[in-house]
Design a protein around this motif. Structure first.
Motif, mmCIF file in Angstrom:
data_model
loop_
_atom_site.group_PDB
_atom_site.id
_atom_site.type_symbol
_atom_site.label_atom_id
_atom_site.label_comp_id
_atom_site.label_asym_id
_atom_site.label_seq_id
_atom_site.Cartn_x
_atom_site.Cartn_y
_atom_site.Cartn_z
ATOM 1 N N SER A 1 -16.537 -7.695 -6.893
ATOM 2 C CA SER A 1 -16.376 -6.259 -7.202
ATOM 3 C C SER A 1 -15.764 -5.469 -6.038
ATOM 4 N N ARG A 2 -15.727 -6.034 -4.858
ATOM 5 C CA ARG A 2 -15.100 -5.333 -3.714
ATOM 6 C C ARG A 2 -13.609 -5.196 -3.926
ATOM 7 N N ARG A 3 -13.096 -4.004 -3.744
ATOM 8 C CA ARG A 3 -11.662 -3.788 -3.881
ATOM 9 C C ARG A 3 -11.179 -2.836 -2.783
ATOM 10 N N THR A 4 -9.868 -2.816 -2.603
ATOM 11 C CA THR A 4 -9.253 -1.823 -1.716
ATOM 12 C C THR A 4 -9.195 -0.487 -2.440
ATOM 13 N N ILE A 5 -9.839 0.528 -1.877
ATOM 14 C CA ILE A 5 -9.811 1.867 -2.475
ATOM 15 C C ILE A 5 -9.115 2.809 -1.483
ATOM 16 N N TYR A 6 -7.930 3.255 -1.856
ATOM 17 C CA TYR A 6 -7.182 4.164 -0.974
ATOM 18 C C TYR A 6 -7.519 5.630 -1.244
ATOM 19 N N SER A 7 -7.879 5.927 -2.491
ATOM 20 C CA SER A 7 -8.087 7.321 -2.860
ATOM 21 C C SER A 7 -9.553 7.694 -2.595
ATOM 22 N N ALA B 1 1.383 7.959 6.433
ATOM 23 C CA ALA B 1 0.583 8.351 5.259
ATOM 24 C C ALA B 1 -0.855 7.824 5.338
ATOM 25 N N LYS B 2 -1.019 6.595 5.770
ATOM 26 C CA LYS B 2 -2.381 6.029 5.780
ATOM 27 C C LYS B 2 -3.261 6.669 6.851
ATOM 28 N N PRO B 3 -2.757 6.852 8.101
ATOM 29 C CA PRO B 3 -3.589 7.561 9.082
ATOM 30 C C PRO B 3 -3.930 8.988 8.665
ATOM 31 N N THR C 1 -18.942 -6.246 5.681
ATOM 32 C CA THR C 1 -19.160 -4.804 5.783
ATOM 33 C C THR C 1 -18.489 -4.079 4.618
ATOM 34 N N TRP C 2 -17.274 -4.477 4.347
ATOM 35 C CA TRP C 2 -16.499 -3.884 3.234
ATOM 36 C C TRP C 2 -17.307 -4.017 1.937
ATOM 37 N N THR C 3 -17.815 -5.221 1.665
ATOM 38 C CA THR C 3 -18.577 -5.481 0.435
ATOM 39 C C THR C 3 -19.863 -4.656 0.433
ATOM 40 N N ASN D 1 -10.952 0.953 2.594
ATOM 41 C CA ASN D 1 -9.728 0.164 2.779
ATOM 42 C C ASN D 1 -9.632 -0.282 4.230
ATOM 43 N N LEU D 2 -9.001 -1.438 4.409
ATOM 44 C CA LEU D 2 -8.942 -2.064 5.734
ATOM 45 C C LEU D 2 -7.579 -1.789 6.375
ATOM 46 N N GLN D 3 -7.591 -1.262 7.605
ATOM 47 C CA GLN D 3 -6.347 -0.932 8.303
ATOM 48 C C GLN D 3 -6.254 -1.671 9.634
ATOM 49 N N HIS D 4 -5.030 -1.695 10.186
ATOM 50 C CA HIS D 4 -4.798 -2.415 11.455
ATOM 51 C C HIS D 4 -3.888 -1.624 12.400
ATOM 52 N N PHE D 5 -4.373 -0.453 12.801
ATOM 53 C CA PHE D 5 -3.660 0.324 13.827
ATOM 54 C C PHE D 5 -4.381 0.080 15.158
ATOM 55 N N GLU E 1 -4.411 -2.080 -10.223
ATOM 56 C CA GLU E 1 -4.411 -3.380 -10.907
ATOM 57 C C GLU E 1 -4.260 -4.495 -9.878
ATOM 58 N N LYS E 2 -4.856 -5.623 -10.141
ATOM 59 C CA LYS E 2 -4.716 -6.749 -9.212
ATOM 60 C C LYS E 2 -4.410 -8.019 -9.995
ATOM 61 N N ALA E 3 -3.375 -8.710 -9.564
ATOM 62 C CA ALA E 3 -3.036 -9.990 -10.213
ATOM 63 C C ALA E 3 -3.690 -11.117 -9.426
HETATM 64 C C1 LIG Z 1 -6.969 -9.790 6.533
HETATM 65 C C2 LIG Z 1 -6.544 -8.593 5.736
HETATM 66 C C3 LIG Z 1 -5.709 -7.652 6.292
HETATM 67 C C4 LIG Z 1 -5.358 -6.499 5.591
HETATM 68 N N1 LIG Z 1 -4.627 -5.533 6.201
HETATM 69 C C5 LIG Z 1 -4.366 -4.389 5.544
HETATM 70 C C6 LIG Z 1 -3.696 -3.322 6.198
HETATM 71 O O1 LIG Z 1 -3.366 -3.410 7.392
HETATM 72 N N2 LIG Z 1 -3.445 -2.199 5.487
HETATM 73 C C7 LIG Z 1 -3.820 -2.060 4.182
HETATM 74 O O2 LIG Z 1 -3.587 -0.998 3.588
HETATM 75 N N3 LIG Z 1 -4.475 -3.060 3.536
HETATM 76 C C8 LIG Z 1 -4.758 -4.206 4.183
HETATM 77 N N4 LIG Z 1 -5.435 -5.221 3.554
HETATM 78 C C9 LIG Z 1 -5.814 -5.052 2.132
HETATM 79 C C10 LIG Z 1 -5.059 -6.025 1.203
HETATM 80 O O3 LIG Z 1 -3.761 -5.567 0.978
HETATM 81 C C11 LIG Z 1 -5.879 -6.132 -0.068
HETATM 82 O O4 LIG Z 1 -7.151 -6.663 0.243
HETATM 83 C C12 LIG Z 1 -5.203 -7.014 -1.121
HETATM 84 O O5 LIG Z 1 -4.056 -6.400 -1.639
HETATM 85 C C13 LIG Z 1 -6.128 -7.356 -2.271
HETATM 86 O O6 LIG Z 1 -6.629 -6.185 -2.902
HETATM 87 P P1 LIG Z 1 -8.174 -5.884 -3.004
HETATM 88 O O7 LIG Z 1 -8.684 -5.619 -1.606
HETATM 89 O O8 LIG Z 1 -8.290 -4.683 -3.877
HETATM 90 O O9 LIG Z 1 -8.875 -7.080 -3.565
HETATM 91 C C14 LIG Z 1 -5.806 -6.347 4.255
HETATM 92 C C15 LIG Z 1 -6.638 -7.316 3.688
HETATM 93 C C16 LIG Z 1 -7.003 -8.418 4.416
HETATM 94 C C17 LIG Z 1 -7.910 -9.428 3.778
#
Ligand SMILES: Cc1cc2nc3c(=O)[nH]c(=O)nc-3n(C[C@H](O)[C@H](O)[C@H](O)COP(=O)(O)O)c2cc1C
Length: 195
Positions: free
Chosen positions: A14-20, A82-84, A133-135, A145-149, A183-185
């Motif tokens: 159920s963990r997903r990337t949520i930008y909004s 945009a992301k920061p 932590t994300w989960t 959402n996970l970032q890398h700045f 959506e995620k494929a």
């Molecule tokens: C190791 C890793 C690095 C990632 N780095 C970024 C990132 O720098 N910026 C970002 O917006 N998303 C980042 N993501 C998110 C992925 O794009 C995202 O997890 C992937 O598209 C799958 O979508 P979901 O998280 O909704 O399952 C990262 C994910 C992982 C696992």
């Protein structure tokens, strides 16, 4: 599957990337709870040779805003801002994941024949803590959402809470979900059972 294992897998799925995001906490959730979750995850995430080099900071309020404003102001290209900007204005906090680099160096000195592999193993361990932590935060009602700045984040962290030999591995931006994940494929990579 046992119900505990099924719940664990369900949480992972159920963990997903949520930008909004919105800059508020989920109902009945306090920042102290986030701090405790991150602390427990850092403590219990395994590290190679039990070197225990994982570190983390939980930022919110002015600390969160200051760090992301620094990233936003410092990035040279408009298209990367945009992301920061969203992190600064729409999220309620950030968990910054770091590692203590002198621990990596110690391992390299103890086992010179495998020196090349330790940075990778240390990054795996940080990644494990990041995913847990994300989960956990999403189970609590956050979107994240996970970032890398990493280097820019490090520049903006208060010098009295970090040590000279720490480096940033990633940062998890969290807030109240304002929209569902996209959506995620999926690739179906079957796992063969070989007996
Ligand atoms: C190791 C890793 C690095 C990632 N780095 C970024 C990132 O720098 N910026 C970002 O917006 N998303 C980042 N993501 C998110 C992925 O794009 C995202 O997890 C992937 O598209 C799958 O979508 P979901 O998280 O909704 O399952 C990262 C994910 C992982 C696992």
């Amino acid at each position: 599957m046992s119900s505990k294992a099924a719940s664990f897998v369900e949480a992972i799925a159920s963990r997903r990337t949520i930008y909004s995001l919105k800059p508020v906490l989920p109902e009945k959730v306090e920042l102290k709870e986030v701090q405790q979750i991150v602390q427990d995850i850092i403590k219990h995430t395994p590290t190679c040779f039990n070197s225990q080099g994982n570190r983390a900071l939980a930022l919110s309020g002015e600390s969160h805003k200051r760090v992301w404003d620094h990233v936003y102001q410092t990035l040279p290209l408009e298209k990367f801002k945009a992301k920061p900007l969203a992190a600064r204005d729409d999220a309620v906090g950030t968990v910054v994941f770091l590692v203590k680099d002198s621990k990596t160096k110690e391992l390299q000195e103890r086992f010179p024949i495998r020196a090349d592999i330790f940075p990778e193993l240390i990054a795996h361990s940080s990644g494990s803590a990041q995913l847990s932590t994300w989960t956990a935060l999403e189970l609590l009602g956050f979107g994240a959402n996970l970032q890398h700045f990493n280097d820019l984040i490090l520049q903006a962290l208060p010098k009295d809470v970090i040590e000279d030999d720490w480096s940033v591995q990633g940062q998890l931006v969290f807030g109240l979900p304002a929209a569902a994940a996209g959506e995620k494929a999926f690739d179906e990579n079957e796992v063969p059972l070989l007996v």
